[in-house]
Design a protein around this motif. Structure first.
Motif, PDB file in Angstrom:
ATOM      1  N   ILE A 235      -0.516   9.034  -9.771  1.00 59.72           N
ATOM      2  CA  ILE A 235      -0.614   9.193  -7.776  1.00 59.72           C
ATOM      3  C   ILE A 235       0.987   8.168  -7.684  1.00 59.72           C
ATOM      4  O   ILE A 235       1.513   8.754  -6.853  1.00 59.72           O
ATOM      5  CB  ILE A 235      -1.483   9.518  -7.918  1.00 59.72           C
ATOM      6  CG1 ILE A 235      -2.681  10.579  -8.128  1.00 59.72           C
ATOM      7  CG2 ILE A 235      -0.989   9.525  -6.116  1.00 59.72           C
ATOM      8  CD1 ILE A 235      -4.114  10.424  -7.350  1.00 59.72           C
ATOM      9  N   GLN A 236       0.558   7.158  -8.284  1.00 64.50           N
ATOM     10  CA  GLN A 236       0.955   5.678  -7.533  1.00 64.50           C
ATOM     11  C   GLN A 236       2.549   5.965  -8.013  1.00 64.50           C
ATOM     12  O   GLN A 236       3.728   5.936  -7.184  1.00 64.50           O
ATOM     13  CB  GLN A 236       0.671   4.629  -8.234  1.00 64.50           C
ATOM     14  CG  GLN A 236       1.732   2.998  -8.809  1.00 64.50           C
ATOM     15  CD  GLN A 236       0.822   2.049  -9.452  1.00 64.50           C
ATOM     16  OE1 GLN A 236       0.069   1.717 -10.045  1.00 64.50           O
ATOM     17  NE2 GLN A 236       1.782   1.321  -9.199  1.00 64.50           N
ATOM     18  N   LEU A 237       2.918   6.383  -9.845  1.00 66.17           N
ATOM     19  CA  LEU A 237       3.920   6.750 -10.124  1.00 66.17           C
ATOM     20  C   LEU A 237       4.801   7.882  -9.144  1.00 66.17           C
ATOM     21  O   LEU A 237       5.723   7.199  -8.266  1.00 66.17           O
ATOM     22  CB  LEU A 237       3.771   6.880 -11.627  1.00 66.17           C
ATOM     23  CG  LEU A 237       3.932   6.466 -12.755  1.00 66.17           C
ATOM     24  CD1 LEU A 237       3.654   7.126 -13.403  1.00 66.17           C
ATOM     25  CD2 LEU A 237       4.981   4.827 -12.558  1.00 66.17           C
TER      26      LEU A 237
ATOM     27  N   ILE B 132       0.927  -1.292  -0.192  1.00 64.80           N
ATOM     28  CA  ILE B 132      -0.173   0.017   0.077  1.00 64.80           C
ATOM     29  C   ILE B 132       0.772   0.644   0.059  1.00 64.80           C
ATOM     30  O   ILE B 132       1.708   1.661   0.772  1.00 64.80           O
ATOM     31  CB  ILE B 132      -1.038   0.095   1.214  1.00 64.80           C
ATOM     32  CG1 ILE B 132      -2.003  -1.109   1.436  1.00 64.80           C
ATOM     33  CG2 ILE B 132      -2.112   1.134   1.504  1.00 64.80           C
ATOM     34  CD1 ILE B 132      -2.418  -1.805   2.267  1.00 64.80           C
ATOM     35  N   LEU B 133       0.894   2.001  -1.227  1.00 70.37           N
ATOM     36  CA  LEU B 133       1.360   3.417  -1.121  1.00 70.37           C
ATOM     37  C   LEU B 133       0.353   4.644  -0.090  1.00 70.37           C
ATOM     38  O   LEU B 133       1.104   5.247   0.021  1.00 70.37           O
ATOM     39  CB  LEU B 133       1.822   3.759  -2.437  1.00 70.37           C
ATOM     40  CG  LEU B 133       2.441   2.691  -2.801  1.00 70.37           C
ATOM     41  CD1 LEU B 133       2.590   2.959  -4.507  1.00 70.37           C
ATOM     42  CD2 LEU B 133       3.721   2.496  -2.843  1.00 70.37           C
ATOM     43  N   GLY B 134      -0.734   4.246  -0.702  1.00 68.47           N
ATOM     44  CA  GLY B 134      -1.513   5.542  -0.307  1.00 68.47           C
ATOM     45  C   GLY B 134      -3.473   5.108  -0.497  1.00 68.47           C
ATOM     46  O   GLY B 134      -3.795   4.244  -1.347  1.00 68.47           O
TER      47      GLY B 134
ATOM     48  N   SER C 172       9.602   9.070  -4.573  1.00 64.45           N
ATOM     49  CA  SER C 172       9.964   8.420  -3.622  1.00 64.45           C
ATOM     50  C   SER C 172      11.202   7.935  -2.988  1.00 64.45           C
ATOM     51  O   SER C 172      12.170   7.607  -2.690  1.00 64.45           O
ATOM     52  CB  SER C 172       9.590   9.725  -1.959  1.00 64.45           C
ATOM     53  OG  SER C 172       8.507   8.948  -1.432  1.00 64.45           O
ATOM     54  N   LYS C 173      10.795   6.334  -2.794  1.00 63.70           N
ATOM     55  CA  LYS C 173      10.641   5.236  -1.982  1.00 63.70           C
ATOM     56  C   LYS C 173      11.488   4.794  -3.476  1.00 63.70           C
ATOM     57  O   LYS C 173      12.927   4.373  -3.541  1.00 63.70           O
ATOM     58  CB  LYS C 173       9.690   3.944  -2.594  1.00 63.70           C
ATOM     59  CG  LYS C 173      10.173   3.228  -2.179  1.00 63.70           C
ATOM     60  CD  LYS C 173       8.485   1.682  -1.983  1.00 63.70           C
ATOM     61  CE  LYS C 173       9.456   0.941  -0.738  1.00 63.70           C
ATOM     62  NZ  LYS C 173       8.329  -0.120  -0.655  1.00 63.70           N
ATOM     63  N   ASP C 174      11.297   4.985  -4.765  1.00 67.24           N
ATOM     64  CA  ASP C 174      12.504   4.470  -6.149  1.00 67.24           C
ATOM     65  C   ASP C 174      13.478   5.397  -6.149  1.00 67.24           C
ATOM     66  O   ASP C 174      14.384   4.927  -6.416  1.00 67.24           O
ATOM     67  CB  ASP C 174      11.452   4.792  -7.194  1.00 67.24           C
ATOM     68  CG  ASP C 174      10.286   3.176  -7.718  1.00 67.24           C
ATOM     69  OD1 ASP C 174      10.332   2.782  -6.597  1.00 67.24           O
ATOM     70  OD2 ASP C 174       9.417   4.211  -8.292  1.00 67.24           O
ATOM     71  N   GLN C 175      13.452   6.850  -5.747  1.00 67.80           N
ATOM     72  CA  GLN C 175      14.538   8.036  -5.644  1.00 67.80           C
ATOM     73  C   GLN C 175      15.579   7.089  -4.626  1.00 67.80           C
ATOM     74  O   GLN C 175      16.663   7.077  -5.220  1.00 67.80           O
ATOM     75  CB  GLN C 175      14.437   9.503  -5.473  1.00 67.80           C
ATOM     76  CG  GLN C 175      15.074  10.146  -5.432  1.00 67.80           C
ATOM     77  CD  GLN C 175      15.414  10.017  -7.221  1.00 67.80           C
ATOM     78  OE1 GLN C 175      14.546  10.026  -8.365  1.00 67.80           O
ATOM     79  NE2 GLN C 175      16.381  10.501  -7.286  1.00 67.80           N
TER      80      GLN C 175
END
Length: 913
Positions: free
Chosen positions: A335-337, A306-308, A342-345
């Motif tokens: 929005i998912q992207l 879950i992201l948001g 931040s996590k991917d970054q």
């Protein structure tokens, strides 16, 4: 009255025009307008007839004209409503274009909308895909819903796409638009490029991308409250990110706590019914919004984490069509992207650090060369090289690269590219059709040391443009040197350094092919040393080795002028290939010179010894057209030369008894092996103590399709004259071990013995081959016995002892075959790791009629038992012989009295008796 009539006439014309306009505006409903148009048209026609005077009085009821006026009012209202609807649609479309421009161009997704088979909308990503694939709509063949397809992009590997095909404006069958959303699965480099680009452009008109998406949802639902929260995994809550509503004073709390049963199993958009609404906590600001309907979407990543969450609260009941839900899902995807960004970054930064660390600490020399602007790969290779020198920039270079190629860390790009080996590799890939290659090249460093380098290149090519080149270089000098040593060892004799039998075959084959092309002749000379065994026996192997090493020195002066090549076949056997001869006499002259040179005394240090040589000659094409035939002919001539005055012979057919058949058999052995013409028979061995058959000797048989059944006594001696005996023996060993596996599976405890020739015993591959076959078939080594003749043991006793010790170490049994017919030393015999003696049938067959043979047989049995060996007697032809052998204490017996050699099925029957 007439004025009113003309007014109504005008209304008829106006009504007809309105009806036609509405029918043209909505061609899908043209059938609904047919009757009104026909009705108005008839009234108009009657009125025109009246005006033209064809009738005297207007007999048309006036209420019909009032009905027409009513139709005009309805049509006008319909057109007005339609215009208002169109205006709103255009306004919505303009809004769509605003957020599409702001956001869709940043999305790593291709989006298009089709109507009536034509594309009415497409984003930049889709347009680029069209140009790359040269297709109007590469996703046109997809099914409704979600699809996974692979498209082959020009000058690149196939790219996988996740395509979602759905309807927009659902509910209007004709106006439905087909939307396509395609997301490509890109490499880490593409992800890095996209995230970098997104981070640079994440503000549009001073608003974050997430706010743009929330705005877009709000534009679609202007009376609703749109709430977006990020999931805090540690606190298991949603932290406020953004919202949009008509009420600018609405307060939104930072955290939204939701029960697990609402979010853990949620998939896509879902509506919160009354029961679900009761589960919402009352402490958050959303409860202050008066909502009649609540929709939510739990945003997850590819790992279903879950992201948001997106909440849509509406002041009225709303049913979302599938098309509208798909439309909202497109927005949620962005929005998912962003939430995953931040996590991917963070992961990307960690990966980048690891990536840079890997490059810097790699044992490989790594160079990352970027080309800006990108270069057209269709240009001439020289032009490409000039552009690389002009536009190339070193993006990454590690310390290993600098030290290997001896360039400074901050060296100019031109200096690096002009390093000889690097320039060679890059120019090679520019000229090659495969820009991703593995190349081996030589590099000479400043110390003059020659290094062998393996260079792996990866070219970054998109749309026929070269953006960069990765060059990874590994020093393989040690590996290559090791391989060259192994190759040298497999093709050269360890003692003398001369080419061995394998190299001789390759060399002779090469010279024969050249001779065929240019009409030349090739000579082959075999020779061995006649008294070499005496040197070994009298002085020891060390002196014999010294003598063998001096052979090349003694005869090289005769070989160099004619480009002849000397090879060592093994033991004291040598061969000479003369690549170009005029006739056989020329080879015979060389043979005489060599014989004269070898007869001169050899200085072995403290001793001088004299030897002589026997030489055999064969020539292409007179004596054969292939390697095997020429070598066999030279071998036959050499063998016959030992018993000929002068010790030199050229091959001729009369040297072979029945040579045409012998040659035919010799030539057919190899093809017979390939065509499965050989098979095994088994001659049983009976245990004299129990009277049961417990072992057998595996004997090869040959059924030729034309020559019929060929006797082993005919083809085995011929095979032993060349290396084909090695192939034959390996075939027998394979079949015998496989048969042992079958016995093992049927729970029959049987031992099989296989005969091994002199050449086999001196073959270095014998032990590894047997070991591999035993492991392949999972057979116990104790079930296999090798039978070796005394003469084979005495050819090279030390080498034979070494081989037998290795075989015994595997667990095999060793038997000396035809014992009593050779000249073996009993002292030497005691050193051998043998398990049994096999008395030759020439003694056993006549022992009941010849007392001397009986004494010999009895002596061998006693000798074997005194040496703790098992004794086997072969040649038992009658019952009396078997009884005498049993009385003498012989252990096993085989012969026609027990059974002749039989096929597998008959042997199994004997085992069961």
């Amino acid at each position: 009255m007439e004025q009113y009539f003309y007014l109504r006439l005008f209304s008829l014309v106006l009504a007809l025009l309105f009806c036609i306009a509405l029918a043209a505006r909505h061609p899908q409903h043209v059938k609904k307008w047919q009757m009104p148009i026909l009705f108005v048209g008839v009234l108009l026609l009657l009125s025109l007839v009246f005006v033209l005077g064809y009738i005297d009085t207007p007999n048309i009821p006036f209420y019909l004209f009032d009905l027409v006026v009513l139709m005009i009012v309805i049509a006008a209202l319909t057109i007005a409503y339609d215009n208002i609807k169109s205006k709103k649609y255009l306004e919505g479309l303009q809004h769509d274009q605003v957020w599409q421009t702001a956001m869709y161009k940043q999305m790593p997704a291709s989006i298009c909308v089709e109507q009536y088979g034509k594309i009415v909308f497409k984003n930049q990503s889709f347009q680029m895909l069209q140009e790359s694939l040269q297709q109007a709509n590469p996703f046109a063949e997809c099914n409704w819903g979600q699809n996974e397809i692979s498209l082959e992009v020009k000058q690149g590997l196939p790219i996988d796409f996740l395509v979602h095909k759905f309807l927009l404006n659902e509910g209007n069958e004709v106006d439905d638009k087909t939307a396509y959303l395609a997301v490509s699965i890109q490499t880490l480099r593409d992800q890095q490029s996209f995230l970098h680009q997104l981070s640079e452009n994440r503000h549009y008109q001073q608003k974050p991308v997430i706010n743009l998406v929330v705005d877009a949802i709000h534009q679609a639902l202007p009376k609703g409250l749109i709430y977006l929260g990020r999931y805090d995994r540690q606190n298991q809550s949603f932290t406020y990110l953004a919202h949009q509503s008509q009420d600018s004073e609405l307060q939104i709390f930072d955290e939204l706590l939701l029960p697990d049963e609402l979010i853990q199993n949620a998939e896509g958009w879902f509506n919160l019914d009354d029961n679900a609404k009761a589960l919402l906590p009352s402490s958050h600001g959303l409860t202050g919004y008066s909502a009649e309907d609540r929709w939510a979407y739990v945003i997850r990543n590819n790992d279903q984490q879950i992201l948001g969450i997106v909440f849509i609260l509406l002041p009225y009941k709303q049913t979302f069509s599938q098309g509208f839900i798909d439309f909202l899902s497109i927005l949620v995807y962005q929005i998912q992207l962003e939430l995953a960004h931040s996590k991917d970054q963070l992961k990307l930064e960690q990966n980048t650090k690891r990536y840079r660390s890997f490059i810097q600490n790699s044992n490989d020399a790594i160079l990352d060369l970027k080309i800006d602007p990108a270069m057209d790969i269709n240009l001439d290779s020289d032009k490409q090289w000039d552009l690389i020198l002009e536009n190339g920039q070193v993006a990454q270079i590690n310390q290993r690269f600098c030290s290997l190629f001896e360039v400074p860390k901050n060296a100019d790009t031109t200096l690096i590219l002009n390093t000889k080996s690097i320039k060679h590799v890059i120019r090679y890939i520019l000229q090659s059709s495969n820009p991703n290659s593995n190349i081996e090249t030589r590099f000479i460093n400043s110390s003059g040391e020659v290094l062998w380098l393996q260079c792996t290149t990866m070219a970054e090519i998109y749309d026929d443009k070269l953006f960069g080149i990765w060059l990874m270089t590994r020093d393989i000098t040690e590996n290559r040197t090791h391989i060259e040593r192994l190759e040298y060892k497999t093709r050269h004799d360890d003692l003398t350094g001369l080419p061995n039998r394998n190299a001789l075959s390759e060399l002779l084959d090469e010279k024969i092919e050249l001779a065929k092309q240019f009409g030349l002749k090739v000579g082959l000379l075999f020779f061995d040393l006649d008294r070499f065994k005496e040197v070994n026996d009298a002085l020891g192997h060390n002196y014999g080795d010294v003598l063998l090493k001096k052979i090349p020195q003694r005869i090289n002066n005769y070989l160099q002028p004619i480009n002849a090549k000397l090879c060592r076949l093994g033991g004291d056997e040598f061969a000479i290939v003369i690549p170009t001869i005029e006739n056989t006499a020329q080879v015979l002259e060389l043979a005489k010179d060599i014989q004269t040179a070898l007869r001169q005394a050899f200085d072995l240090g403290q001793l001088h010894v004299e030897v002589s040589a026997s030489l055999g000659v064969s020539c292409y094409p007179e004596n054969g057209s292939d390697v095997g035939t020429l070598m066999r002919c030279a071998d036959v001539a050499m063998y016959k030369a030992k018993h000929t005055p002068g010790g030199i012979l050229s091959y001729s057919a009369n040297l072979d008894e029945g040579s045409p058949r012998r040659l035919a058999i010799m030539a057919a052995i190899n093809s017979g092996l390939k065509q499965d013409q050989f098979f095994l028979h088994y001659q049983p061995k009976m245990d004299l103590k129990t009277g049961h058959v417990t072992a057998a000797e595996a004997l090869i048989r040959w059924q030729h399709p034309e020559m019929g059944l060929i006797s082993p006594g005919e083809f085995i001696p011929l095979a032993e004259m060349s290396d084909i005996i090695i192939d034959l023996t390996e075939w027998v060993l394979d079949q015998a071990i496989y048969q042992l596996k079958k016995f093992q599976l049927s729970q029959k405890d049987v031992r099989l013995s296989v005969n091994v020739s002199t050449r086999n015993l001196l073959d270095d591959n014998l032990v590894p081959y047997i070991h591999a076959k035993l492991e392949e078939y999972d057979v116990r080594p104790q079930q296999l016995e090798l039978e070796i003749t005394e003469s084979a043991l005495m050819v090279d006793p030390d080498r034979a002892l070494e081989t037998l010790n290795k075989l015994s170490g595997l667990g095999l049994s060793i038997s000396v075959d035809d014992f009593g017919t050779g000249y073996s030393s009993l002292v030497y015999l005691r050193r051998l790791p043998i398990d049994s003696l096999k008395i030759d049938l020439m003694f056993v067959r006549n022992m009941c009629r010849n007392d001397q043979d009986a004494i010999i047989v009895n002596s061998i049995i006693n000798l074997g038992h005194n040496l703790s060996l098992t004794v086997v007697a072969e040649g038992a032809e009658d019952k009396a012989t078997v009884e005498v052998l049993k009385t003498m204490g012989c252990d096993y017996v085989q012969g026609y009295q027990i059974s002749k050699p039989v096929p597998e099925d008959e042997f199994l029957r004997l085992l069961d008796e």
